[in-house]
Design a protein around this motif. Sequence first.
Motif, PDB file in Angstrom:
ATOM      1  N   LEU A   3       8.404 -12.244   5.100  1.00 61.55           N
ATOM      2  CA  LEU A   3       7.719 -11.051   4.618  1.00 61.55           C
ATOM      3  C   LEU A   3       7.357 -10.151   5.795  1.00 61.55           C
ATOM      4  O   LEU A   3       7.074 -10.630   6.894  1.00 61.55           O
ATOM      5  N   LEU A   4       7.337  -8.855   5.533  1.00 65.11           N
ATOM      6  CA  LEU A   4       6.824  -7.877   6.489  1.00 65.11           C
ATOM      7  C   LEU A   4       5.610  -7.208   5.856  1.00 65.11           C
ATOM      8  O   LEU A   4       5.715  -6.644   4.758  1.00 65.11           O
ATOM      9  N   ILE A   5       4.473  -7.273   6.534  1.00 67.65           N
ATOM     10  CA  ILE A   5       3.264  -6.590   6.078  1.00 67.65           C
ATOM     11  C   ILE A   5       3.081  -5.346   6.930  1.00 67.65           C
ATOM     12  O   ILE A   5       2.964  -5.430   8.156  1.00 67.65           O
ATOM     13  N   VAL A   6       3.067  -4.200   6.276  1.00 66.45           N
ATOM     14  CA  VAL A   6       2.887  -2.924   6.973  1.00 66.45           C
ATOM     15  C   VAL A   6       1.486  -2.427   6.640  1.00 66.45           C
ATOM     16  O   VAL A   6       1.234  -1.918   5.547  1.00 66.45           O
ATOM     17  N   GLU A   7       0.566  -2.597   7.573  1.00 63.42           N
ATOM     18  CA  GLU A   7      -0.860  -2.344   7.333  1.00 63.42           C
ATOM     19  C   GLU A   7      -1.524  -1.994   8.662  1.00 63.42           C
ATOM     20  O   GLU A   7      -1.378  -2.739   9.639  1.00 63.42           O
ATOM     21  N   ASP A   8      -2.243  -0.859   8.705  1.00 59.26           N
ATOM     22  CA  ASP A   8      -2.846  -0.437   9.967  1.00 59.26           C
ATOM     23  C   ASP A   8      -4.236  -1.029  10.197  1.00 59.26           C
ATOM     24  O   ASP A   8      -4.742  -0.981  11.323  1.00 59.26           O
TER      25      ASP A   8
END
Length: 223
Positions: A3-8
């Motif tokens: 999985l790739l989590i894109v979260e700042d």
Amino acid sequence: MRLLIVEDDMEVAETLAAYLRRNGYVVDLADSLEMAREALATNAFDLVVLDRMLPDGEGSVLIAEARQHKRPQRFMLLTALAGVDDTVAGLESGAVDYIAKPFEPRELLARIRNALRRIMPMAPEVRRYGPLSYDVEATGFFIDEEPFVLRRTEALVLAELMRRPGALVTRQTLEARVYGYDRMVNVNSLETQISRLRQKLAHASTELRIVVVRGTGYRLMLE
């Protein structure tokens, strides 16, 4: 599964990543669009969990870019934008699910498992004619790779003309495509749509034009 989590928000991202790793997933993190693009260009992911509000732009543009560049990818949107219009827009953009923050980790895990059962989207069918490209499934148009925004009826006209660019499309065929086979259509309705579409094409490109074959139909042509 990777999985790739894109979260700042790195506290949220790291907490979520730790939870998912405990449940057997390999997890990578990205805190911006730029970092996510690099990750997607060099790695294969089974699912991207994507925030919409990122420091360098709207996260859901990654979904549009994946379609435009024919890169099959599952996306799940996980965002604080929780309105009905936001949810509808997110799902219609091509996301397999839309989850509002704050979220319950067990529910998110169940939704991830469900999303991973979904067949990976196929590369979209894209038709091209000169500078114009047409994403058939999403009914989206681009001129010189820039979005070409149309009203629904204008898009239906152009989609029909793009079935066989350069070939004659009869008036009856276009009316049936835009208005249906069994509706009575005002004689000027189609001309109005064609006129608006011709103006928009002329404004967007010097190479494209719609030629009227009087009394018969229309052709999409290149200059």
